[in-house]
Design an enzyme around this catalytic site. Structure first.
Site, short mmCIF file in Angstrom:
data_model
loop_
_atom_site.label_atom_id
_atom_site.label_comp_id
_atom_site.label_asym_id
_atom_site.label_seq_id
_atom_site.Cartn_x
_atom_site.Cartn_y
_atom_site.Cartn_z
N GLY A 264 0.78 -1.23 0.00
CA GLY A 264 0.00 0.00 0.00
C GLY A 264 0.81 1.27 0.00
O GLY A 264 0.27 2.35 0.28
N ASP A 265 2.10 1.19 -0.32
CA ASP A 265 2.95 2.38 -0.45
C ASP A 265 4.12 1.99 -1.35
O ASP A 265 3.95 1.15 -2.22
CB ASP A 265 3.39 2.89 0.92
CG ASP A 265 3.67 4.40 0.93
OD1 ASP A 265 4.51 4.83 0.14
OD2 ASP A 265 3.03 5.13 1.70
N ASP A 266 5.31 2.58 -1.14
CA ASP A 266 6.45 2.22 -1.97
C ASP A 266 6.80 0.74 -1.83
O ASP A 266 6.83 0.21 -0.71
CB ASP A 266 7.67 3.05 -1.58
CG ASP A 266 7.54 4.51 -1.96
OD1 ASP A 266 7.08 4.80 -3.08
OD2 ASP A 266 7.89 5.37 -1.12
N SER A 297 2.36 -1.17 -6.84
CA SER A 297 2.03 -0.13 -5.85
C SER A 297 1.03 0.83 -6.48
O SER A 297 1.39 1.61 -7.36
CB SER A 297 3.29 0.63 -5.41
OG SER A 297 2.94 1.76 -4.63
#
Length: 478
Positions: A264-266, A297
């Site tokens: 849910g991010d990098d 992502s």
């Protein structure tokens, strides 16, 4: 994983031969993993795959009274086992098949944590069981909130010779409760990572699945000689804030390879401290290789550098990377106040499929720990090389936000061919960039870059390096 195979099925009609070759490589990589696991299951069916003895001294978690029912709290069993390994000067702790609920615990040196097939370590989702720790010295701040921060589920400091491996067992942070409380502002401290090793060396992590971390998933901090291989990292693509996959932070001599990351991010974010705290700590991230990695992502980027890079980032190689169905491919992000540098970065054989923005270099990422930073501490970005970029379904292939105060210097593009979906003129965008393109580049590069032929002969010298004529801000923040 099913989404990935559906994506590959939709991609079969692509006419780009290089893109097709990379897709074939990706399919082969996944099928090899599946074949290996299927072959092992044929030899050792069910849960009876034997656990190898990787250390002379071996313990089972159940030897210390653990119960793998997903309900019994097994923190004492983990602590007693690791204490015995420490007392004996090293050893192996086997976590057998089962669901082993636990509060955070610390590893020790000369230790192997082995997760058997169908073994799941579950982090308790009640923050009252999670210890508080001081802010990281290169951050001076809990990252989300001032003051202390929650520790990690599996933690270690000042360790040597630590192995986390297995038969693809799982370490789960059960992050759903943490994410909900974060969104509702119900947490008083920064969330903790799933696995964090600090001031340690000779670390090997392989053949495990890490999932649903409360915060960053795997966070080596000021470590040396780290290998991360054949690791799967999973979190929901949305609704799981700040669940970075792997965050090398002020680390030296690291290899990340043959991993699958969907978070849910990098996917991977290389860091080295935040503003004045990172400048004072002065530990760069350097000599890092990332290769044969597949990333997804939807929120951020496949591989990022920064934005916390105040100790410096250099000598990074990213090769054979596939980023698919994502918001961004790769990104370098920094701002005034960071100081430090990003230099000697090489991206080689980068494949982007259905990515909104392929390459981003951003120098106005204005997020700071407090008001004590020096706005005149300007980062240096230079010697960035891109060689072999392929893909389809790209909205904007390149967007580089240099500025008059923070120009981007000595950028090289070679052998780039991507299919785009956005039809406006300015799709390769540059601002205050100096560098070159060599050979065939498609789509057409921005006018800020010198143009050379394949033999390295200058064709056209740019007269627009210190301008921002090719940035189209109508397309939104990227």
């Amino acid at each position: 994983m099913a989404d990935f195979f559906q994506f590959l099925q939709r991609s079969r009609n692509y006419k780009s031969v290089p893109s097709l070759l990379v897709l074939i490589w990706a399919v082969g990589f996944i099928l090899l993993i599946v074949w290996q696991r299927a072959a092992v299951d044929r030899i050792w069916p069910s849960n009876h795959r034997p656990i190898p003895n990787l250390r002379p001294l071996v313990f089972n978690l159940t030897d210390f009274g653990a119960i793998g029912d997903g309900k019994t709290l097994n923190t004492n069993a983990f602590e007693m086992a690791i204490s015995e390994i420490h007392r004996r000067g090293g050893g192996q702790l086997n976590v057998e098949a089962g669901r082993w609920l636990t509060a955070p615990f610390n590893l020790t040196s000369h230790m192997t944590l082995f997760l058997a097939l169908n073994a799941v370590i579950l982090g308790i989702d009640d923050e009252n069981y999670w210890p508080l720790m001081p802010p990281l010295p290169s951050y001076g701040y809990g990252r989300e909130r001032a003051g202390p921060r929650y520790g990690s589920l599996i933690h270690g400091q000042n360790l040597r010779d630590v192995v986390i491996t297995g038969h693809n067992g799982t370490i789960s942070g059960q992050g759903q409760t943490w994410w909900t409380k974060y969104r509702k502002h119900l947490l008083n401290h920064t969330r903790g990572p799933l696995v964090q090793l600090m001031w340690s060396r000779d670390i090997h992590i392989s053949e495990v699945t890490l999932r649903d971390s409360p915060f960053w998933t795997l966070h080596p901090y000021d470590c040396q000689n780290v290998t991360i291989r054949n690791v799967t990292i999973l979190a929901p693509l949305s609704g799981a804030p700040n669940t970075d996959g792997i965050d090398p932070d002020s680390c030296e001599n690291m290899v990340i390879e043959d991993c699958y990351i969907s978070v849910g991010d990098d996917g991977i974010a290389i860091k080295s401290g935040w503003d004045q705290y990172g400048i004072a700590y002065a530990r760069p991230s350097t000599n890092i290789i990332i290769r044969n990695v597949i990333v997804r992502s939807m929120i951020s980027a496949g591989v990022s550098i920064g934005s916390e890079m105040s100790g410096g980032v250099s000598n990074i190689t990213v090769e054979n990377l596939l980023v698919w169905n994502s918001k961004r491919g790769i990104r370098i992000k920094t701002s005034a106040g960071r100081g430090g540098y990003v230099r000697q970065i090489t991206y080689r054989n980068l494949t982007l499929e259905n990515v909104r923005v392929g390459i981003v270099i951003k120098t106005d990422y204005n997020e700071h720990p407090d008001t004590g930073y020096d706005p005149n501490a300007l980062p240096v970005i230079e010697d960035i090389n891109f060689d072999g970029i392929r893909g389809q379904g790209i909205r904007i292939p390149v967007r580089i936000y240099g500025s008059q105060e923070i120009p981007v210097r000595n950028v090289t593009f070679r052998d780039m061919l991507v299919g785009i979906t956005y039809k406006k003129k300015r799709i390769f965008q540059c601002s205050y960039v100096q560098g070159r393109v060599i050979g065939k580049i498609s789509p057409s590069p921005c006018e800020n870059l010198d143009v050379y032929d394949e033999e390295g002969r200058l064709i056209r010298k740019s007269a627009f390096q210190n301008t921002s004529t090719d940035v189209d801000y109508d397309q939104g923040e990227v």
